[in-house]
Design a protein around this motif. Structure first.
Motif: not given
Lengths: 302, 311, 352
Positions: B143, B146-147, B149-151, B153-154, B182, B185-186, B189
């Motif tokens: 969790n 991955m969060r 990573a989300d940040v 990509t933003a 960035t 991240v892909n 995922r």
């Protein structure tokens, strides 16, 4: 009587959240004696595969205790103890396709355990060990260089068996090892398992849903239903004198390769009832246990 | 379907001798041995578009490696002809500083390919590690990872580049950093989702019962089986990195003169669009063709690896 | 005399793969009469599912090729029919039940709607209201409790056995003359399997449907079949009534299949009579009798020449050289002879 190799006491395995648990195994107890085959039968979702996986420590159990060769398996902590445990207990998986890594050759699959446990001194010794294991499951040494997808289902299952044997275990959990195979191949694999048991003095926990194969291969049978063991006894006892209505229903549903018999078969339906809180394990006949209340046991035995 | 008495063929009596099953296990040994990657190669080689793509890529790579070496011109020296149209001596023409565009274009190919491949390799290393650890650990670790990573990509990479340019000279290094921050991240995922799929396969459970630790499982089971998806993602990362490089260079945020990259060449060429259109045309064609070729190869690889097509 | 619903003559189906042409079905012939059940038994790769898909013309072309033969349904060959013409045959005249009910159901559509759609498409009813009434009737008929409530349920809300009942209800919606069931109970638990088998027999009795039942389970065959076709390597190797096959088997492969099943009344000390080896590769089918490489008692001729279908009785025939008048008499293997004797006794005892 032979020694107990495995003792399961009040095993519980709950998944999901603590508030709303899915009780995959809801308090079961049984023993497995050295050199015997205990068949664990039940329909899909009854918890039989979860039982097998809990015993081999693939899942951490919720409650209860599992004693293997006198030691509580939940208390094994050191790397050395765990490795020793892995050598003693092995598993044969259901799906001969999913249980072999498609990127590895048969030889690599079988030798994987040698690599993990450092069980060979040089390449030649490793090759020799793989070769003799392949031969012991009815394949040839040349098969070591072939990839899993080049084998038929039955041959794949033989590789799975060779892998399980590679650490020379004394106890093997066979989790529906034949249900994905064709009829004629099932017989080959069952014969192989029987022969290996005789040669190596193995103890099996044989998990299956096919009652006729279980009856054939097992010394004793445990019938599982919704996370509970409802009946346990010798194979002949369970087959000829079932006590619990669920066992009776299950037996009456198994089709026999006999048209005349099938034409007149009467299926006994089983209506699901919640377990009576007063229910406990009762020895209805010597060595034949049933789960229920005293009153139920009397009623069923009629 | 049934035979009459008359139709029963006459058979010589010795043919009825019982000889038993002579050829045991012939079935498996008779078959040709095909490893997984051989099969993938077979399918790939039967995909016309992918083959065309591979040939183009090989050609571009060879030209990038050798054209500047064997050419009689240098990418930063004047040849004396300003803005000359393509001719027998200067195949792609010359630019406003009288430099040979052919040499500059292949010099630019070096930079574009270098950026694309470096970015892809950095993505690969970080992405595979990050993704497989997150997937294998699961639960809270997964969790949190991955969060993060989300940040990442933003954050728009343009912003990253601009911020980096405040502290660094524009050039290759900030661009690669910006792409990698960035870009992985892909990959992470994709690797994570592959790992989640593979980790509950029975062969991984089997390895666990044999006593395998996480590292062994990543090395022997997860990475080899996720290799297909990883390769496809990589071939798709390279063209997007090349495109981003061209775009940033076009904006003037990329490599600086006199270094040539397709983006800077296109940017300069655009200024002379009406008077010397070849200055934009050749780098633009090269960018498009390269991106097309990488995508064709990536698609071909994905189709060749698709397990649904496997018998 | 019963009406002949289906006659398959010398059906051949090939598949083109990169490794070569797979001859999946190699000359299959059988007949099916009204109200009868034919079971096609065989192992994976024997061509039984390909045969049943071919009857619905569900073989994808390419890679599949109808390489020869006829499928006469009600006296008309359906192989030359166009896809559009087949649409009216499928569902209307011939319906199919698959192994996995989830693949046959639309997960996003209510169960009731899936049934009424078929009813309306094949013009079995005139109005939506009539369709609903009929759909609930069908749900009731296949043993779904509270059919009015279930009418509005989605497939995922039901158990595996219930889903398979829905699939059967959809298959029955258009009153097909022929129902093809491809391993419909293989994915189900034995108790559910027994219920589904009972249901299918009951429906057959009521509507006189003909059924083709594809399975690998001999127990299921004994339960449901009138006639049995044993398939091996793309061919029917033995064909007969269910009594012929179980009490008087003639082909060594049929012996092998019977011997592979544990006999519950005999001692378990004895090893099962396993068939050695695995089925042949149909890209390059063996010359002669396809079963010879796995037959421990194979004769020289078996490796040389393919045996014809020998007739044993009006209902029974088998494809083995053992039935040639000059062939040596090969007695039934002991274990199987004993077992059949046991079955006959048991059958009689049970019949009383």
């Amino acid at each position: 009587m032979a020694n107990k190799i495995l003792e399961v006491q009040g095993l519980k395995q709950h998944f999901g959240t603590a508030k709303d648990p899915i009780k995959a195994i809801d308090g079961i107890s049984f023993d497995v004696y050295e050199g015997e085959t205990l068949g664990l039968v039940g329909e899909s979702g009854c918890g039989k595969s979860t039982t097998g996986r809990s015993i081999i420590r693939l899942y951490d159990i919720t409650d209860g205790q599992i004693m293997f060769k006198g030691r509580n398996i939940s208390e094994l902590k050191s790397r050395k103890d765990l490795m020793q445990f892995n050598r003693e207990m092995q598993m044969i998986f259901q799906d001969p396709y999913a249980s072999l890594n498609p990127r590895m050759t048969a030889g690599e699959l079988i030798a994987e355990s040698f690599d993990i446990h450092g069980l060979y001194k040089n390449k030649a010794e490793r090759r020799e060990k793989v070769g003799s294991l392949l031969e012991s499951v009815g394949l040839t040494r040349e098969h070591a260089y072939r990839y899993a997808h080049e084998f038929s289902g039955g041959q794949r299952q033989r590789i799975g068996i060779a892998r399980a044997l590679s650490l020379d275990p004394s106890f093997i959990i066979a989790d529906e090892p034949i249900s994905a195979l064709d009829v004629s191949i099932q017989a080959q694999v069952v014969n192989l398992l029987k022969q290996l048991q005789k040669e190596r003095g193995l103890t099996y926990l044989f998990i299956a849903h096919d009652l006729s194969m279980v009856k054939y291969i097992s010394d004793r049978i445990a019938v599982m239903y919704r996370g509970k063991i409802l009946e346990l006894g010798s194979a002949d006892e369970i087959y000829n004198n079932p006590i619990h209505p669920y066992t009776k229903s299950l037996l009456s549903a198994v089709p026999q390769p006999n048209p005349e018999y099938e034409r007149n078969r009467v299926r006994i339906p089983y209506k699901h009832t919640e377990h009576d809180p007063a229910a406990k394990v009762i020895e209805a006949r010597p060595g034949h246990f049933v789960f229920g209340t005293e009153a139920q046991a009397k009623e069923w035995a009629k | 379907m049934n035979l009459d008495k008359k139709q029963i063929p006459k058979i010589a009596p010795e043919m009825f001798e019982v000889v038993g099953n002579q050829s045991q296990e012939t079935d498996a040994l008779a078959k040709k041995q095909v490893s997984f990657w051989k099969e993938v190669f077979y399918r790939f080689s039967h995909n016309k578009l992918a083959i065309v793509g591979s040939i183009i890529l090989i050609f571009i790579a060879l030209m990038a490696a050798f054209a500047p070496v064997f050419s009689s011109y240098n990418y930063e020296e004047s040849v004396g002809l300003y803005n000359s149209a393509p001719s027998a001596t200067h195949w792609f023409g010359t630019d406003d500083l009288a430099r040979d565009i052919f040499v500059r274009a292949w010099e630019g190919a070096r930079i574009s390919l270098f950026i694309g491949i470096t970015a892809a390799i950095i993505d690969l290393i970080i992405g595979v590690l990050w993704g497989s650890i997150a997937g294998l650990a699961g639960g809270r670790v997964d969790n949190i990872m991955m969060r993060i990573a989300d940040v990442l990509t933003a954050i728009p990479y343009l912003l990253v580049v601009i911020i980096l340019l405040v502290v660094m000279e524009p050039g290759l290094v900030p661009m690669i950093i910006a792409l990698s921050i960035t870009g992985w991240v892909n990959m992470a995922r994709i690797v994570r989702s592959e790992v989640l799929k593979i980790k509950n396969q029975e062969y991984v459970l089997a390895a666990r019962t044999l006593g395998a630790n996480n590292w062994h499982i990543i090395k022997r089971h997860l990475v080899p089986n996720a290799m297909g998806a990883i390769l496809v993602t990589m071939t798709m990362t390279i063209p997007s990195a090349i495109f981003t490089e061209s775009f940033l260079s076009y904006l003037g945020l990329g490599v600086q003169a006199p270094l040539a990259s397709w983006g800077t060449m296109a940017s300069e060429g655009f200024k002379a669009l009406t008077s010397a259109p070849w200055r934009l045309l050749f780098p633009a064609i090269l960018i498009s063709v390269t991106i097309f070729a990488f995508n064709a190869v990536g698609d071909g690889l994905r189709d060749a690896l698709d397990p649904k097509l496997r018998k | 005399m019963k009406k002949k619903v289906l006659e398959v003559k010398d059906l051949r189906i090939n598949f083109k793969t990169y490794a070569g042409v797979v001859q999946a079905v190699r000359g299959v012939s059988f007949e099916l009469f009204e109200g009868e059940t034919l079971a096609i038994v065989g192992e994976s790769g024997s061509g039984k599912s390909v045969t049943s898909n071919a009857l619905m013309k569900l073989i994808p072309q390419p890679p599949g090729i109808y390489a020869g033969g006829q499928i006469n349904f009600n006296g008309k060959d359906i192989i030359p029919l166009t896809e559009k013409e087949m649409m009216t045959v499928r569902g209307n005249d011939i319906a199919m039940i698959f192994q996995d009910p989830m693949t046959a159901l639309n997960p996003t559509m209510r169960i009731g709607k899936q049934i009424t759609e078929v009813l309306l498409k094949h013009k079995k009813v005139n109005s939506r209201d009539a369709a609903k009434v009929r759909a609930i009737e069908l749900l009731d008929q296949v043993g779904i409790p509270f059919p009015e409530k279930r009418y509005r349920a989605y497939p995922h809300e039901l158990s595996g056995g219930m889903r398979q009942r829905i699939v059967i209800a959809i298959a029955l919606a258009a009153d097909p003359k022929l129902l093809i069931a491809d391993e419909p109970t293989t994915a189900l638990d034995v108790t559910i399997q027994a219920q589904i088998l009972e249901l299918m027999k009951e429906i057959q009795k009521k509507s006189n449907t003909s059924i083709i039942f594809i399975t690998h389970d001999l127990g299921v065959v004994a339960n449901i079949a009138d006639r049995v076709a044993v398939m091996y390597a793309g061919q029917i190797v033995e064909y007969g009534t269910v009594e012929d096959i179980f009490y008087n088997p003639q082909h060594p492969y049929t012996w092998g299949l019977l011997g592979s099943m544990p006999d519950l009344n005999n001692s378990s000390d004895e090893l099962l009579r396993a068939i050695p080896g695995s089925p042949p590769n149909l890209i390059d089918p063996p010359k002669g009798d396809a079963f010879a490489p796995r037959n421990e008692q194979a004769m020289k001729i078996d490796f040389e020449m393919e045996p014809p279908m020998f007739k044993i009785s009006d209902t029974h025939s088998a494809k083995t050289w053992l039935l040639h008048p000059d062939a040596p008499k090969m007695p039934l293997p002991d274990a199987i002879a004993r077992r059949i004797k046991g079955y006959e006794l048991e059958g009689k005892a049970n019949g009383k």
